[in-house]
Design a protein around this motif. Structure first.
Motif, PDB file in Angstrom:
ATOM      1  N   THR A  96       5.557   7.384  -6.693  1.00  0.00           N
ATOM      2  CA  THR A  96       6.352   8.058  -5.669  1.00  0.00           C
ATOM      3  C   THR A  96       5.546   8.140  -4.383  1.00  0.00           C
ATOM      4  OG1 THR A  96       7.606   9.365  -7.279  1.00  0.00           O
ATOM      5  CG2 THR A  96       7.427  10.274  -5.058  1.00  0.00           C
ATOM      6  N   LYS A  97       6.216   7.991  -3.247  1.00  0.00           N
ATOM      7  CA  LYS A  97       5.583   8.164  -1.950  1.00  0.00           C
ATOM      8  C   LYS A  97       5.858   9.588  -1.452  1.00  0.00           C
ATOM      9  CE  LYS A  97       4.019   4.081  -2.221  1.00  0.00           C
ATOM     10  NZ  LYS A  97       4.409   2.970  -1.340  1.00  0.00           N
ATOM     11  N   ILE A  98       4.979  10.051  -0.579  1.00  0.00           N
ATOM     12  CA  ILE A  98       5.092  11.443  -0.154  1.00  0.00           C
ATOM     13  C   ILE A  98       4.818  11.577   1.341  1.00  0.00           C
ATOM     14  CG2 ILE A  98       2.703  11.876  -0.911  1.00  0.00           C
ATOM     15  CD1 ILE A  98       3.636  14.791  -1.573  1.00  0.00           C
ATOM     16  N   GLY A  99       5.674  12.335   1.997  1.00  0.00           N
ATOM     17  CA  GLY A  99       5.515  12.657   3.404  1.00  0.00           C
ATOM     18  C   GLY A  99       5.383  14.154   3.578  1.00  0.00           C
ATOM     19  N   ILE A 100       5.229  14.589   4.811  1.00  0.00           N
ATOM     20  CA  ILE A 100       5.108  16.018   5.102  1.00  0.00           C
ATOM     21  C   ILE A 100       5.866  16.324   6.392  1.00  0.00           C
ATOM     22  CG2 ILE A 100       2.916  15.718   6.344  1.00  0.00           C
ATOM     23  CD1 ILE A 100       2.078  18.475   5.136  1.00  0.00           C
ATOM     24  N   GLN A 101       6.555  17.454   6.405  1.00  0.00           N
ATOM     25  CA  GLN A 101       7.318  17.856   7.579  1.00  0.00           C
ATOM     26  C   GLN A 101       6.465  18.794   8.439  1.00  0.00           C
ATOM     27  OE1 GLN A 101      10.560  20.911   7.702  1.00  0.00           O
ATOM     28  NE2 GLN A 101      11.886  19.110   7.952  1.00  0.00           N
ATOM     29  N   ILE A 102       6.184  18.369   9.651  1.00  0.00           N
ATOM     30  CA  ILE A 102       5.367  19.142  10.586  1.00  0.00           C
ATOM     31  C   ILE A 102       6.285  19.876  11.556  1.00  0.00           C
ATOM     32  CG2 ILE A 102       3.666  18.957  12.439  1.00  0.00           C
ATOM     33  CD1 ILE A 102       2.438  16.639  10.889  1.00  0.00           C
ATOM     34  N   ALA A 103       5.984  21.156  11.795  1.00  0.00           N
ATOM     35  CA  ALA A 103       6.963  21.968  12.528  1.00  0.00           C
ATOM     36  C   ALA A 103       6.324  23.193  13.161  1.00  0.00           C
ATOM     37  CB  ALA A 103       8.078  22.399  11.578  1.00  0.00           C
ATOM     38  N   HIS A 104       7.157  23.907  13.904  1.00  0.00           N
ATOM     39  CA  HIS A 104       6.854  25.232  14.453  1.00  0.00           C
ATOM     40  C   HIS A 104       8.175  25.975  14.488  1.00  0.00           C
ATOM     41  CE1 HIS A 104       5.710  28.463  17.169  1.00  0.00           C
ATOM     42  NE2 HIS A 104       4.451  28.039  17.177  1.00  0.00           N
ATOM     43  N   ALA A 105       8.188  27.213  13.989  1.00  0.00           N
ATOM     44  CA  ALA A 105       9.446  27.965  13.894  1.00  0.00           C
ATOM     45  C   ALA A 105       9.925  28.492  15.239  1.00  0.00           C
ATOM     46  CB  ALA A 105       9.285  29.125  12.914  1.00  0.00           C
ATOM     47  N   GLY A 106       9.028  28.597  16.222  1.00  0.00           N
ATOM     48  CA  GLY A 106       9.456  29.112  17.517  1.00  0.00           C
ATOM     49  C   GLY A 106      10.023  30.513  17.412  1.00  0.00           C
ATOM     50  N   ARG A 107      11.205  30.729  17.967  1.00  0.00           N
ATOM     51  CA  ARG A 107      11.795  32.065  18.015  1.00  0.00           C
ATOM     52  C   ARG A 107      12.215  32.572  16.634  1.00  0.00           C
ATOM     53  NH1 ARG A 107      17.933  31.814  20.471  1.00  0.00           N
ATOM     54  NH2 ARG A 107      18.850  30.450  18.892  1.00  0.00           N
ATOM     55  N   LYS A 108      12.172  31.714  15.618  1.00  0.00           N
ATOM     56  CA  LYS A 108      12.555  32.116  14.264  1.00  0.00           C
ATOM     57  C   LYS A 108      11.349  32.470  13.398  1.00  0.00           C
ATOM     58  CE  LYS A 108      16.110  29.941  12.392  1.00  0.00           C
ATOM     59  NZ  LYS A 108      16.980  28.840  11.881  1.00  0.00           N
ATOM     60  N   ALA A 109      10.184  32.678  14.022  1.00  0.00           N
ATOM     61  CA  ALA A 109       8.975  33.081  13.295  1.00  0.00           C
ATOM     62  C   ALA A 109       9.056  34.576  12.993  1.00  0.00           C
ATOM     63  CB  ALA A 109       7.737  32.755  14.117  1.00  0.00           C
ATOM     64  N   GLN A 110       9.425  34.899  11.774  1.00  0.00           N
ATOM     65  CA  GLN A 110       9.737  36.288  11.417  1.00  0.00           C
ATOM     66  C   GLN A 110       8.520  37.207  11.423  1.00  0.00           C
ATOM     67  OE1 GLN A 110      11.823  36.283   7.636  1.00  0.00           O
ATOM     68  NE2 GLN A 110      13.077  34.513   8.238  1.00  0.00           N
ATOM     69  N   ASP A 111       7.353  36.675  11.077  1.00  0.00           N
ATOM     70  CA  ASP A 111       6.171  37.518  10.932  1.00  0.00           C
ATOM     71  C   ASP A 111       5.222  37.435  12.127  1.00  0.00           C
ATOM     72  OD1 ASP A 111       7.050  38.427   8.496  1.00  0.00           O
ATOM     73  OD2 ASP A 111       5.918  36.966   7.329  1.00  0.00           O
ATOM     74  N   ALA A 112       5.570  36.651  13.135  1.00  0.00           N
ATOM     75  CA  ALA A 112       4.733  36.586  14.331  1.00  0.00           C
ATOM     76  C   ALA A 112       4.901  37.867  15.133  1.00  0.00           C
ATOM     77  CB  ALA A 112       5.116  35.382  15.178  1.00  0.00           C
ATOM     78  N   GLU A 113       3.785  38.410  15.623  1.00  0.00           N
ATOM     79  CA  GLU A 113       3.868  39.622  16.440  1.00  0.00           C
ATOM     80  C   GLU A 113       4.682  39.361  17.698  1.00  0.00           C
ATOM     81  OE1 GLU A 113       0.900  42.849  18.663  1.00  0.00           O
ATOM     82  OE2 GLU A 113       0.101  41.367  17.239  1.00  0.00           O
ATOM     83  N   GLN A 114       4.513  38.172  18.293  1.00  0.00           N
ATOM     84  CA  GLN A 114       5.284  37.785  19.469  1.00  0.00           C
ATOM     85  C   GLN A 114       5.725  36.337  19.332  1.00  0.00           C
ATOM     86  OE1 GLN A 114       6.482  39.331  22.732  1.00  0.00           O
ATOM     87  NE2 GLN A 114       7.614  37.583  21.948  1.00  0.00           N
ATOM     88  N   PRO A 115       6.932  36.110  18.823  1.00  0.00           N
ATOM     89  CA  PRO A 115       7.426  34.725  18.720  1.00  0.00           C
ATOM     90  C   PRO A 115       7.521  34.074  20.095  1.00  0.00           C
ATOM     91  CG  PRO A 115       8.803  36.245  17.457  1.00  0.00           C
ATOM     92  CD  PRO A 115       7.896  37.079  18.312  1.00  0.00           C
ATOM     93  N   VAL A 116       7.446  32.759  20.096  1.00  0.00           N
ATOM     94  CA  VAL A 116       7.580  32.002  21.345  1.00  0.00           C
ATOM     95  C   VAL A 116       8.730  31.019  21.203  1.00  0.00           C
ATOM     96  CG1 VAL A 116       5.140  32.234  21.937  1.00  0.00           C
ATOM     97  CG2 VAL A 116       5.898  30.256  20.590  1.00  0.00           C
ATOM     98  N   SER A 117       9.212  30.560  22.356  1.00  0.00           N
ATOM     99  CA  SER A 117      10.327  29.626  22.336  1.00  0.00           C
ATOM    100  C   SER A 117      10.354  28.860  23.649  1.00  0.00           C
ATOM    101  CB  SER A 117      11.645  30.364  22.113  1.00  0.00           C
ATOM    102  OG  SER A 117      12.745  29.469  22.030  1.00  0.00           O
ATOM    103  N   ALA A 118      11.349  28.002  23.768  1.00  0.00           N
ATOM    104  CA  ALA A 118      11.564  27.324  25.042  1.00  0.00           C
ATOM    105  C   ALA A 118      11.893  28.336  26.127  1.00  0.00           C
ATOM    106  CB  ALA A 118      12.699  26.313  24.906  1.00  0.00           C
ATOM    107  N   SER A 119      12.704  29.330  25.764  1.00  0.00           N
ATOM    108  CA  SER A 119      13.134  30.366  26.700  1.00  0.00           C
ATOM    109  C   SER A 119      13.171  31.710  25.977  1.00  0.00           C
ATOM    110  CB  SER A 119      14.522  30.038  27.260  1.00  0.00           C
ATOM    111  OG  SER A 119      14.533  28.774  27.903  1.00  0.00           O
ATOM    112  N   ALA A 120      13.272  32.772  26.731  1.00  0.00           N
ATOM    113  CA  ALA A 120      13.275  34.119  26.154  1.00  0.00           C
ATOM    114  C   ALA A 120      14.678  34.511  25.705  1.00  0.00           C
ATOM    115  CB  ALA A 120      12.729  35.118  27.165  1.00  0.00           C
ATOM    116  N   ILE A 121      15.248  33.676  24.845  1.00  0.00           N
ATOM    117  CA  ILE A 121      16.600  33.900  24.335  1.00  0.00           C
ATOM    118  C   ILE A 121      16.495  34.216  22.841  1.00  0.00           C
ATOM    119  CG2 ILE A 121      18.873  32.877  23.939  1.00  0.00           C
ATOM    120  CD1 ILE A 121      18.335  31.034  26.336  1.00  0.00           C
ATOM    121  N   PRO A 122      16.876  35.415  22.419  1.00  0.00           N
ATOM    122  CA  PRO A 122      16.771  35.760  20.991  1.00  0.00           C
ATOM    123  C   PRO A 122      17.840  35.075  20.156  1.00  0.00           C
ATOM    124  CG  PRO A 122      17.810  37.547  22.204  1.00  0.00           C
ATOM    125  CD  PRO A 122      17.398  36.523  23.233  1.00  0.00           C
ATOM    126  N   VAL A 123      17.604  35.049  18.854  1.00  0.00           N
ATOM    127  CA  VAL A 123      18.598  34.504  17.933  1.00  0.00           C
ATOM    128  C   VAL A 123      19.725  35.519  17.795  1.00  0.00           C
ATOM    129  CG1 VAL A 123      19.037  33.607  15.628  1.00  0.00           C
ATOM    130  CG2 VAL A 123      16.783  33.279  16.679  1.00  0.00           C
TER     131      VAL A 123
END
Length: 343
Positions: A96-123
């Motif tokens: 079997t071959k294996i890959g990995i998904q690289i990412a950043h949750a941005g504004r959906k980072a639940q445990d970050a003290e201060q989430p970041v995003s493209a803009s200051a627009i909440p979910v």
């Protein structure tokens, strides 16, 4: 001849069948350090024993505050590489071959003290800490973080890399008109952040390694973008170096009134549209756990590969069982051959 067990090759990637285990967060890190543990080892290796052609490791983040939760995986340190290398090495033993998904949750980072995003627009409709907009310099630094995570993935031995540009995470947040209201260069060209990440990642991975990008073909939030927008963005991503699109949908916010029913193969038309418009291989995903629905998706040339998520959570050997059902033959690990009956 069945399509599910047909080989697939692209650049230096050769798969024994068309079945993909898509990335699915396990929320199982022990010490909040982002390093895979024995759960992840067993989870992924068991699906290799179970016959998947390609496994894509769950969303793995480029910095600690980029995780959805503190129990998610990360690849922000060279110290994390050996644990991934161990998983990759064992998965390879079963063909079997294996890959990995690289990412950043941005504004959906639940445990970050201060989430970041493209803009200051909440979910909308979610009890999450409102994000702040990344500065232009921080955006450029974030591109380097993706690049470094990709370098580490190559060192760990992964066969391919997937960038997460879907489901409302950071790349998606930049290419969405409803989430990105920036006035700098990253607001004038909504594809620019993704393009720069793609180019940076391509600069550190082997030329023969395919680069996958997962994208939401449509948004389900009120006023969200449609297929025409995602295809235009994807054309720029393809030009920057994406080889395969993993076509999903939604995930950016609680859905408005446009989400289709969750019937089998409900996202396959999006995959077909990407395949036809971009002339690249695509991975279809979304309620394809019926082997004959997955087979039809391939046989009708709607997609080149099929990703089966919940089906593989339910059955680690879904791939072997699906091939047995559809092709009436199967080649399991030698240790299990006494238990395989094809009628």
């Amino acid at each position: 001849m069945a399509k599910l067990d047909a080989a697939f090759s692209l650049k230096g990637l050769e798969l024994k069948n068309r079945i993909v285990m898509p990335p699915m967060c396990q929320y199982s890190v022990d010490a909040e350090d982002g390093t895979p543990n024995e759960w992840h080892y067993v989870h992924y290796v068991s699906r290799a024993v179970g016959g998947a052609g390609l496994i894509i490791v769950e969303m793995t983040d480029v910095e600690p505050d980029g995780r959805i939760t503190n129990r998610d995986l990360g690849l922000w340190s060279d110290e994390q590489i050996p644990a991934y290398k161990r998983i990759v090495s064992e998965v390879h033993k079963y063909g079997t071959k294996i890959g990995i998904q690289i990412a950043h949750a941005g504004r959906k980072a639940q445990d970050a003290e201060q989430p970041v995003s493209a803009s200051a627009i909440p979910v909308a409709g979610e009890d999450l800490t409102p994000p702040r907009a990344l500065t232009t310099d921080e955006v450029k630094a974030m591109v380097i973080k993706y690049k470094e995570a990709a370098r580490r993935a190559v060192e760990a031995g992964f066969d391919t890399i997937e960038l997460h540009g879907a489901h409302g995470y950071l790349i998606h947040q930049f290419h969405s008109p409803g989430i990105n209201n920036r006035t700098d260069e990253y607001g004038h060209d909504l594809s620019l952040f993704g393009v720069e990440i793609i180019e940076a990642v391509r600069s550190v991975i082997p030329a023969e390694m395919p680069l996958i990008l997962r994208i939401s073909a449509v948004e389900y939030m009120d006023g969200g973008y449609g297929l025409e927008h995602s295809l235009e963005i994807a054309k720029k991503y393809k030009a920057a170096g994406v080889d395969v699109f993993h076509v999903s949908s939604g995930g950016e916010a609680p859905p408005g009134q446009v989400k289709p029913g969750n019937h089998p193969a409900y996202q396959v038309p999006f995959a077909r549209a990407f395949k036809q418009a971009l002339d690249v291989p695509v991975i279809a995903v979304g309620k394809l756990d019926d082997p004959f629905v997955a087979e039809a998706t391939l046989a009708n040339e709607d997609a080149d590969l099929v990703a089966v998520g919940r089906g593989m959570l339910n059955d680690p050997y879904w791939a072997l069982h699906a091939i047995k059902s559809v092709a009436r033959k199967v080649d399991p690990p030698v240790q299990y051959k006494r238990g395989i009956y094809v009628h």
